[in-house]
Scaffold this motif. Structure first.
Motif, PDB file in Angstrom:
ATOM      1  N   ARG A  12      -7.585 -28.508  23.017  1.00  0.00           N
ATOM      2  CA  ARG A  12      -6.184 -28.097  23.446  1.00  0.00           C
ATOM      3  C   ARG A  12      -5.599 -29.052  24.520  1.00  0.00           C
ATOM      4  O   ARG A  12      -4.644 -29.435  24.345  1.00  0.00           O
ATOM      5  CB  ARG A  12      -6.038 -26.696  24.191  1.00  0.00           C
ATOM      6  CG  ARG A  12      -6.555 -25.820  23.346  1.00  0.00           C
ATOM      7  CD  ARG A  12      -6.177 -24.434  23.989  1.00  0.00           C
ATOM      8  NE  ARG A  12      -6.478 -23.000  23.022  1.00  0.00           N
ATOM      9  CZ  ARG A  12      -7.677 -22.519  23.138  1.00  0.00           C
ATOM     10  NH1 ARG A  12      -8.528 -22.763  24.098  1.00  0.00           N
ATOM     11  NH2 ARG A  12      -7.874 -21.554  22.361  1.00  0.00           N
ATOM     12  N   PHE A  13      -6.630 -29.746  24.767  1.00  0.00           N
ATOM     13  CA  PHE A  13      -6.074 -30.765  25.919  1.00  0.00           C
ATOM     14  C   PHE A  13      -5.425 -31.939  25.147  1.00  0.00           C
ATOM     15  O   PHE A  13      -4.399 -32.293  25.524  1.00  0.00           O
ATOM     16  CB  PHE A  13      -7.430 -31.565  26.568  1.00  0.00           C
ATOM     17  CG  PHE A  13      -7.188 -32.723  27.537  1.00  0.00           C
ATOM     18  CD1 PHE A  13      -7.109 -32.718  28.994  1.00  0.00           C
ATOM     19  CD2 PHE A  13      -7.254 -33.989  27.213  1.00  0.00           C
ATOM     20  CE1 PHE A  13      -6.653 -33.566  29.817  1.00  0.00           C
ATOM     21  CE2 PHE A  13      -7.115 -34.960  27.844  1.00  0.00           C
ATOM     22  CZ  PHE A  13      -6.712 -34.850  29.413  1.00  0.00           C
ATOM     23  N   TRP A  14      -6.118 -32.208  23.995  1.00  0.00           N
ATOM     24  CA  TRP A  14      -5.399 -33.570  23.289  1.00  0.00           C
ATOM     25  C   TRP A  14      -3.945 -32.914  22.424  1.00  0.00           C
ATOM     26  O   TRP A  14      -3.123 -33.477  22.125  1.00  0.00           O
ATOM     27  CB  TRP A  14      -6.291 -34.190  22.308  1.00  0.00           C
ATOM     28  CG  TRP A  14      -7.339 -34.829  23.300  1.00  0.00           C
ATOM     29  CD1 TRP A  14      -8.538 -34.479  23.589  1.00  0.00           C
ATOM     30  CD2 TRP A  14      -6.833 -36.013  24.041  1.00  0.00           C
ATOM     31  NE1 TRP A  14      -9.190 -35.860  24.433  1.00  0.00           N
ATOM     32  CE2 TRP A  14      -7.964 -36.408  24.817  1.00  0.00           C
ATOM     33  CE3 TRP A  14      -6.027 -36.820  24.202  1.00  0.00           C
ATOM     34  CZ2 TRP A  14      -8.306 -37.479  25.489  1.00  0.00           C
ATOM     35  CZ3 TRP A  14      -5.915 -38.028  25.074  1.00  0.00           C
ATOM     36  CH2 TRP A  14      -7.067 -38.469  25.788  1.00  0.00           C
ATOM     37  N   PHE A  15      -4.385 -31.732  21.874  1.00  0.00           N
ATOM     38  CA  PHE A  15      -3.131 -31.005  21.151  1.00  0.00           C
ATOM     39  C   PHE A  15      -2.118 -31.039  22.061  1.00  0.00           C
ATOM     40  O   PHE A  15      -0.842 -31.301  21.730  1.00  0.00           O
ATOM     41  CB  PHE A  15      -3.474 -29.804  20.492  1.00  0.00           C
ATOM     42  CG  PHE A  15      -4.269 -29.532  19.369  1.00  0.00           C
ATOM     43  CD1 PHE A  15      -4.132 -30.559  18.333  1.00  0.00           C
ATOM     44  CD2 PHE A  15      -5.306 -28.761  19.178  1.00  0.00           C
ATOM     45  CE1 PHE A  15      -4.351 -30.609  17.299  1.00  0.00           C
ATOM     46  CE2 PHE A  15      -6.041 -28.729  17.828  1.00  0.00           C
ATOM     47  CZ  PHE A  15      -5.519 -29.795  16.813  1.00  0.00           C
ATOM     48  N   ASP A  16      -2.372 -30.554  23.347  1.00  0.00           N
ATOM     49  CA  ASP A  16      -1.088 -30.638  24.478  1.00  0.00           C
ATOM     50  C   ASP A  16      -0.274 -32.024  24.561  1.00  0.00           C
ATOM     51  O   ASP A  16       0.785 -32.088  24.981  1.00  0.00           O
ATOM     52  CB  ASP A  16      -1.531 -29.997  25.562  1.00  0.00           C
ATOM     53  CG  ASP A  16      -1.991 -28.688  25.863  1.00  0.00           C
ATOM     54  OD1 ASP A  16      -1.331 -27.824  24.891  1.00  0.00           O
ATOM     55  OD2 ASP A  16      -2.577 -28.261  26.641  1.00  0.00           O
ATOM     56  N   ARG A  17      -1.053 -32.674  24.471  1.00  0.00           N
ATOM     57  CA  ARG A  17      -0.718 -34.242  24.314  1.00  0.00           C
ATOM     58  C   ARG A  17       0.003 -35.030  22.996  1.00  0.00           C
ATOM     59  O   ARG A  17       0.276 -36.054  23.038  1.00  0.00           O
ATOM     60  CB  ARG A  17      -1.712 -35.262  24.780  1.00  0.00           C
ATOM     61  CG  ARG A  17      -1.849 -35.248  26.462  1.00  0.00           C
ATOM     62  CD  ARG A  17      -3.291 -35.677  27.100  1.00  0.00           C
ATOM     63  NE  ARG A  17      -3.003 -35.386  28.421  1.00  0.00           N
ATOM     64  CZ  ARG A  17      -3.397 -34.254  29.039  1.00  0.00           C
ATOM     65  NH1 ARG A  17      -3.657 -33.251  28.168  1.00  0.00           N
ATOM     66  NH2 ARG A  17      -3.073 -33.878  30.293  1.00  0.00           N
ATOM     67  N   GLY A  18      -0.032 -33.919  21.918  1.00  0.00           N
ATOM     68  CA  GLY A  18       0.995 -34.404  20.907  1.00  0.00           C
ATOM     69  C   GLY A  18      -0.043 -34.832  19.806  1.00  0.00           C
ATOM     70  O   GLY A  18       0.671 -35.056  18.527  1.00  0.00           O
ATOM     71  N   VAL A  19      -1.552 -34.786  19.793  1.00  0.00           N
ATOM     72  CA  VAL A  19      -2.060 -35.487  18.628  1.00  0.00           C
ATOM     73  C   VAL A  19      -1.949 -34.446  17.566  1.00  0.00           C
ATOM     74  O   VAL A  19      -1.620 -33.133  17.778  1.00  0.00           O
ATOM     75  CB  VAL A  19      -3.582 -35.782  18.638  1.00  0.00           C
ATOM     76  CG1 VAL A  19      -3.847 -36.574  20.005  1.00  0.00           C
ATOM     77  CG2 VAL A  19      -4.189 -34.398  19.229  1.00  0.00           C
ATOM     78  N   ASP A  20      -1.861 -34.969  16.346  1.00  0.00           N
ATOM     79  CA  ASP A  20      -1.538 -34.402  15.144  1.00  0.00           C
ATOM     80  C   ASP A  20      -2.762 -33.680  14.547  1.00  0.00           C
ATOM     81  O   ASP A  20      -2.573 -32.856  13.591  1.00  0.00           O
ATOM     82  CB  ASP A  20      -0.685 -35.151  13.985  1.00  0.00           C
ATOM     83  CG  ASP A  20       0.410 -35.861  15.031  1.00  0.00           C
ATOM     84  OD1 ASP A  20       1.500 -35.006  14.831  1.00  0.00           O
ATOM     85  OD2 ASP A  20       0.478 -37.107  15.083  1.00  0.00           O
ATOM     86  N   GLY A  21      -3.949 -34.028  14.994  1.00  0.00           N
ATOM     87  CA  GLY A  21      -5.043 -33.423  14.437  1.00  0.00           C
ATOM     88  C   GLY A  21      -6.304 -34.428  14.869  1.00  0.00           C
ATOM     89  O   GLY A  21      -6.333 -35.158  15.833  1.00  0.00           O
TER      90      GLY A  21
END
Ligand code: NOJ
Length: 560
Positions: free
Chosen positions: A205-214
């Motif tokens: 979630r930390f990285w998904f929140d920063r917009g990574v696509d997968g």
């Protein structure tokens, strides 16, 4: 902090990952912005225009996290921090934003099987002692033998030697052993511990929140170990029934389902691609059933020799097993763990047993390897599903085979007692321009050497050189990717084989596309009434020469 909503991904075509071409950035070796000899995030940012121009859809970046770099960053000390060697968090956020603005998606690596021995959890585990909750995040066991002097079981490390290391207690006496399927500096996590599971959901979630696509999931096959950690029995490596004590073991599905739920919390078709080295494609595809992972690397294709029957068989097996679960196949020729395919295809085929993927033997026919690499690129880019391009494939780079012993950095070299040279030869920093090292990889004039030395023979083959040469590998890739992007027939979907001599791969895709790859020793006639879209070699007399491929536009839609 950016939210997922403010980072709505650039092009909202549903399920973009079903037919994406994903370019693998091996971060230490892609582009160095500050002259320290190591690639970095600012270097990647400076090349986004190049990657967009190449025609790829997304970038997979090897681990960018804080790490002592024992294993190229696959030894993570902090999953929420960027390695200062590569930049910082704001640099990563800028990269994501700029890539999205150009229509490129970003897929970082995630490494759940192990951490670095410098991770705070491992330090706490060492300090806390046997039986503690801190030790239970990893896999500690007492040794076997009268005084615990033998490792707890017979598992080997993938990098050589035993997969167990005995620690020394505060009193100076040998203590428990811990499991490391890779280097001793990479202790394995205990995925039966709920705290480990919760921590990784949070990291995603930390990285998904920063917009990574997968995420690309490292060692996805190895996270769940059999209760009791029994010895590996002979033949277990080839077993396809889940009986191996840590490869593809029961329980992986629950973990993948848990991760899928996290990805599905976000908009923009976030995706997982799994590293699943398994002997059976069907076993691999089981993990791509609805509600589990989206895609996985097709390593059985990567392992296949340049041999027509073997290729046809692996393509059919891939299509059948993926269709059964409704997942798109992927096609991959090279990555940072295997000998570059130019160097594999320029030699007689060899086995892929334990450690074999790093081995180089016999003289290389570079011209043949590069010729086959062009044909292989056309094959993979026209098969149904998604495709991976490893940095340097588009330049036709061969394995660097003469790195001096003292330059080697892969932990395999030391951990194998210097019997296996490891993977450095496919990881040498890219040549961008100029006539000599650092070939534009690092800014010139700063004097630092690249972290692995580049061969002088790369002069004339840099991105700048190839960009200005009509028939170069780079321009060939650009054209192939551009045609793939334009043709409705390519990407996700089906294929039908045409009748052909057994050493020619000949298939059609609707509407109106046909691909032929000639693996025989003689030329074959091209079908009449077809327009050549692209050929891997110069065609003459309406024939396709040996070791070459052609894409054709045909009038009729040949797939029912
Ligand atoms: C697979 C990665 O691709 C490889 O480079 C690494 O050494 C191992 N996993 C361990 O993380």
């Amino acid at each position: 902090m950016s939210t997922s909503a403010s980072h709505a991904t650039p092009n909202t075509t549903p399920a973009w990952w079903r037919d994406a071409v994903i370019y693998q950035v091996y971060l230490p070796s892609f582009a160095d912005s500050n002259g320290d000899g190591w690639g970095d995030l600012a270097g990647v940012r400076s090349k986004l225009g190049y990657l967009r121009g190449l025609g790829v859809d997304a970038l997979w970046l090897t681990p960018w996290y804080a790490s002592p770099m024992v294993d190229g960053g696959y030894d993570v000390a902090d999953f929420r921090a960027i390695n200062p060697l590569f930049g910082d968090l704001s640099e990563a956020e800028k990269l994501i934003e700029e890539a999205h603005a150009l229509g490129l998606r970003i897929i970082p690596d995630i490494v759940p099987n192990h951490t670095s021995d410098q991770h705070v959890w491992f330090r706490e585990a060492l300090a806390a002692g046997p039986g503690s909750p801190e030790r239970d995040r990893y896999i500690f066991r007492p040794g076997r033998g009268e005084n615990g002097e033998l490792p707890p079981n017979n598992w080997p490390s993938r990098f050589g030697g035993s997969a167990w290391k005995c620690i020394t207690d505060a009193n100076g006496k040998p203590g428990e052993w811990y499991l490391h399927l890779y280097a001793p500096e990479q202790p394995d996590l205990n995925w039966r511990n709920p705290e480990v599971r919760a921590e990784f959901r949070d990291i995603l979630r930390f990285w998904f929140d920063r917009g990574v696509d997968g995420f690309r999931i490292d060692v996805a096959h190895g996270n769940i170990k059999q209760v009791g950690l029994p010895d590996i029995m002979p033949g277990a490596d080839e077993a396809t029934d889940g009986s191996h004590p840590y490869r593809d073991h029961e329980g992986l599905e629950d973990l993948f389902a848990e991760w899928r739920e996290v990805a599905d919390e976000y908009d923009g078709d976030r995706t997982f691609v799994a590293e699943l080295w398994l002997p059976s494609t069907r076993r691999m595809a089981r993990h791509l059933r609805p509600g589990l992972l989206h895609t996985a690397f097709n390593f059985n294709f990567l392992r296949t020799a340049w041999e027509p029957n073997a290729l046809r068989a692996v393509i059919d097996d891939t299509l059948e097993t993926h269709a059964e679960v409704g997942a798109p196949p992927t096609w991959v020729l090279s990555n940072h763990d295997v000998v570059r395919h130019v160097s594999r295809f320029g030699r007689p085929p060899r086995g892929w047993g334990n450690g074999q993927r790093y081995v180089i033997e016999g003289p290389l026919d570079l011209e043949l390897g590069q010729k086959r690499a062009r044909a292989a690129a056309m094959l993979t880019l026209s098969l149904p599903g998604g495709c991976y391009v490893y940095q340097g494939d588009e330049l036709g780079l061969a394995q660097v085979e003469d790195l001096p012993d003292e330059a080697l950095r892969d932990p395999i070299w030391e951990n194998s007692g210097r019997t296996q040279r490891g993977r450095d030869g496919c990881r040498v920093p890219l040549p961008w321009s100029d006539e000599s090292a650092p070939f534009g990889f690092s800014p010139s004039g700063l004097g630092n050497e690249t972290w692995l030395p580049q061969p002088a023979s790369w002069a004339g083959s840099t991105v700048a050189d190839q960009g200005g040469t009509a028939n170069s590998m780079l321009n060939f890739y650009r054209e192939a990717l551009s045609i793939r992007g334009e043709l409705a027939a390519l990407g996700d979907g089906a294929l039908s084989w045409n009748e052909s001599p057994s050493e020619v791969l000949d298939f059609s895709r609707a509407p109106g596309f046909r691909c032929l790859v000639n693996l025989s020793k003689s030329s074959v006639p091209l079908p009449s009434k077809a327009k050549v879209l692209l050929a891997s070699v110069q065609l003459t007399d309406g024939e396709l020469p040996p070791e070459a491929a052609v894409w054709l536009a045909v009038k009729e839609a040949v797939v029912e």
